[in-house]
Design a protein around this motif. Structure first.
Motif, mmCIF file in Angstrom:
data_model
loop_
_atom_site.group_PDB
_atom_site.id
_atom_site.type_symbol
_atom_site.label_atom_id
_atom_site.label_comp_id
_atom_site.label_asym_id
_atom_site.label_seq_id
_atom_site.Cartn_x
_atom_site.Cartn_y
_atom_site.Cartn_z
ATOM 1 N N LEU A 53 0.828 -1.207 0.000
ATOM 2 C CA LEU A 53 0.000 0.000 0.000
ATOM 3 C C LEU A 53 0.863 1.257 0.000
ATOM 4 C CD1 LEU A 53 -2.832 1.218 0.086
ATOM 5 C CD2 LEU A 53 -2.724 1.119 2.590
ATOM 6 N N THR A 56 2.540 1.594 -3.480
ATOM 7 C CA THR A 56 1.608 1.902 -4.561
ATOM 8 C C THR A 56 1.085 3.326 -4.419
ATOM 9 O OG1 THR A 56 -0.272 1.075 -5.853
ATOM 10 C CG2 THR A 56 -0.534 1.035 -3.481
ATOM 11 N N LEU A 57 0.901 3.810 -3.176
ATOM 12 C CA LEU A 57 0.542 5.212 -2.962
ATOM 13 C C LEU A 57 1.671 6.130 -3.414
ATOM 14 C CD1 LEU A 57 -1.170 5.075 0.562
ATOM 15 C CD2 LEU A 57 -2.254 5.841 -1.550
ATOM 16 N N ALA A 190 -0.489 -2.956 -8.538
ATOM 17 C CA ALA A 190 0.089 -2.758 -7.197
ATOM 18 C C ALA A 190 1.467 -3.415 -7.108
ATOM 19 C CB ALA A 190 -0.840 -3.326 -6.137
ATOM 20 N N GLN A 261 -7.998 7.266 -7.949
ATOM 21 C CA GLN A 261 -7.131 6.146 -7.615
ATOM 22 C C GLN A 261 -6.699 6.176 -6.153
ATOM 23 O OE1 GLN A 261 -6.477 8.576 -9.778
ATOM 24 N NE2 GLN A 261 -4.293 9.045 -9.980
ATOM 25 N N ARG A 265 -7.538 3.235 -3.434
ATOM 26 C CA ARG A 265 -6.514 2.594 -2.614
ATOM 27 C C ARG A 265 -6.911 2.577 -1.144
ATOM 28 N NH1 ARG A 265 -4.459 3.091 -7.213
ATOM 29 N NH2 ARG A 265 -2.548 2.077 -7.897
ATOM 30 N N SER A 351 -2.520 3.612 -12.993
ATOM 31 C CA SER A 351 -3.565 3.783 -11.981
ATOM 32 C C SER A 351 -4.677 4.684 -12.491
ATOM 33 C CB SER A 351 -2.960 4.371 -10.704
ATOM 34 O OG SER A 351 -2.029 3.491 -10.140
#
Length: 501
Positions: A53, A56-57, A190, A261, A265, A351
């Motif tokens: 997470l 991917t952020l 991801a 996006q 998430r 994304s």
């Protein structure tokens, strides 16, 4: 490609292996799917842990604007563009204002798209549809900026063959992104983001060391600018410029926190505690990425003068070319940094592509076009949407290669997204907000913002009203209507209930 860029066979082999690894992850993501549903394809089964997470952020938030747009804006404006570090931190602050609450609701009620929350909160097709349309338009703008940045990643390195390199970069990188994104869905994206985030972070830290080694201390670059015709770019900011800083922090902080996006998430996090820890770590990332992009822009301003217009978005590539020509070590490291640049671009573009696909498929197609469609059919429609959209944007990106700057594209996108603040950020805390005033406020805010941004007004200079983004003025109108209208409606209902009893 060898004749386009000053890279040898070994460099292209390394970059090709990196890009092929993304295709492999797409195939692995396809095989790892648990069911052929929208939730599995677009949210990876809501199973993101802390590490995935966070990365991917990070990889999604730091895009072509972070890499090329910020360094280009610094080249044009000087140290005043340090504001980009502040607004990237502001995004996390505003995201924390509503993301934990929306995550809890999503885990209980199975949201897939941002409009699912709005439909649950307001039970209004009008709000849900208008929000989806605004987000799709804003994200299409965003995706276009990433495709253009993909081309400029090659254009700045290619010298006289820049236009050919630009077209090739847009086509090849977009095709790779489409394949792994539509093959493996959010799970593959991801996983690729995790790799891209690591490459991006390491690449930027290495870039900082290379810039110092190639050009010397930053103070030397600053003194060189101060003694040139660009001396005003290192001077103390004027009151008008400080108003513009304030405007950027607010409009980009709120608008960036409302990227579809980013909302999705929050839906996909395995737990609320994982989401909070990831966001806490994200607060430090602007110093690793945005700040280094600003430093790169200052070095380019000092040592590569004379660029104008859209050329300024190529400054990072031109710096890499100078470093590459300096030594064998510089050559090798530039190849890695170039891969990091591609990582930043592709991780954001994929994304955006997925969010647009999910909103069109679930919020428009399945409601207004084919309500009886199965999950399997909707997933196929979403993939087709991705290919059609990206194909159209590739053509536009190639046509605009020497025109629009990345920052100008970003400004207009944020003017739209910030109008969604009442519907998302305020509504999770203000239970009295009603659908009618929120819908009217949203329409009014959009109309004010667009009229100010594109209308023939003398007081609008460089797309801003006395240094403030049109989106903020529209947002004031929007919030005023939403809150006051809801309070009036609530009070009227109270009196009617009193009279009835």
């Amino acid at each position: 490609m060898t004749e386009l860029l000053p890279f040898g066979v070994g460099a292209w082999f390394f970059i090709s292996v990196y890009l092929c690894s993304l295709l492999l992850l797409g195939w692995l993501g396809f095989n790892a799917r648990k069911e052929d549903t929208l939730q599995d394809f677009y949210l990876a089964g809501r199973g993101f842990g802390f590490f995935v997470l966070l990365l991917t952020l990070y990889a999604t938030q730091y895009s072509g604007n972070s890499v090329f747009g910020n360094s280009g804006a610094t080249y044009r404006l000087g140290f005043s563009w340090l504001v980009c570090v502040h607004y990237m931190i502001a995004i996390i602050v505003f995201y924390l204002a509503y993301a934990p609450q929306i995550h809890l609701l999503a885990s209980k009620r199975g949201y897939v798209t941002p409009a699912d929350f709005l439909e649950d909160r307001f039970a209004s097709k009008g709000i849900s549809l208008l929000t989806s349309v605004v987000m799709i338009i804003a994200l299409s703008n965003y995706l276009l900026a990433q495709l253009m940045a993909m081309g400029r990643a090659l254009q700045g390195l290619a010298g006289p063959l820049g236009d050919t390199a630009y077209n090739t970069g847009v086509l090849v990188l977009a095709l790779i992104m489409l394949i792994y994104g539509t093959l493996g869905g959010m799970r593959a994206i991801a996983w690729t983001d995790a790799i891209q985030g690591c490459v991006l972070m390491i690449g930027f830290l290495v870039l900082l060391g290379l810039l110092w080694n190639q050009f010397g201390p930053l103070v030397d670059a600053t003194e060189k600018i101060a003694s040139s015709a660009d001396a005003f770019k290192v001077e103390r900011p004027s009151p008008g410029l400080m108003r513009e800083w304030f405007s950027y922090i607010l409009v980009f902080g709120m608008g960036g926190a409302l990227y579809p996006q980013a909302i999705q998430r929050a839906y996909a996090a395995r737990s609320g505690s994982i989401l909070n820890k990831s966001l806490a770590a994200m607060a430090f990332m602007p110093f690793v990425t945005a700040l280094i992009a600003v430093i790169a822009g200052i070095y380019a301003l000092a040592y590569i003068p004379g660029l104008e217009g859209a050329e300024t978005d190529q400054v990072l590539s031109r710096l890499l070319r100078v470093i590459q020509e300096g030594s064998l070590l510089g050559y090798a490291v530039v190849v890695v940094i170039f891969s990091a640049v591609l990582a930043a671009l592709m991780s954001t573009a994929d994304s955006a592509m997925m969010s647009i696909s999910s909103m069109f498929t679930k919020d428009i197609y399945s409601i207004y076009i084919q309500p009886e469609a199965s999950n399997s059919e909707l997933t196929k429609i979403g993939k087709f949407c991705s290919w059609a959209l990206v194909s159209a944007l590739i053509v536009i990106a190639i046509l605009l290669k020497n025109h629009a700057s990345l920052i100008s594209l970003m400004d207009r996108k944020m003017d739209l997204l910030v109008q969604l603040v009442p519907a998302f950020m305020l509504s999770v805390h203000m239970s009295f907000l009603k659908k009618g005033p929120v819908f009217i406020g949203l329409i009014a805010g959009l109309m004010v913002s667009l009229c100010l941004a594109f209308g023939p007004f003398d007081f609008v200079v460089s797309g801003k009203v006395w240094g403030m983004h049109p989106g903020l003025i529209g947002l004031v109108v929007n919030i005023t209507i939403a809150i006051i209208g809801s309070l009036i409606q609530q009070r009227a209902k109270f009196f009617l209930d009193q009279r009835a009893s």
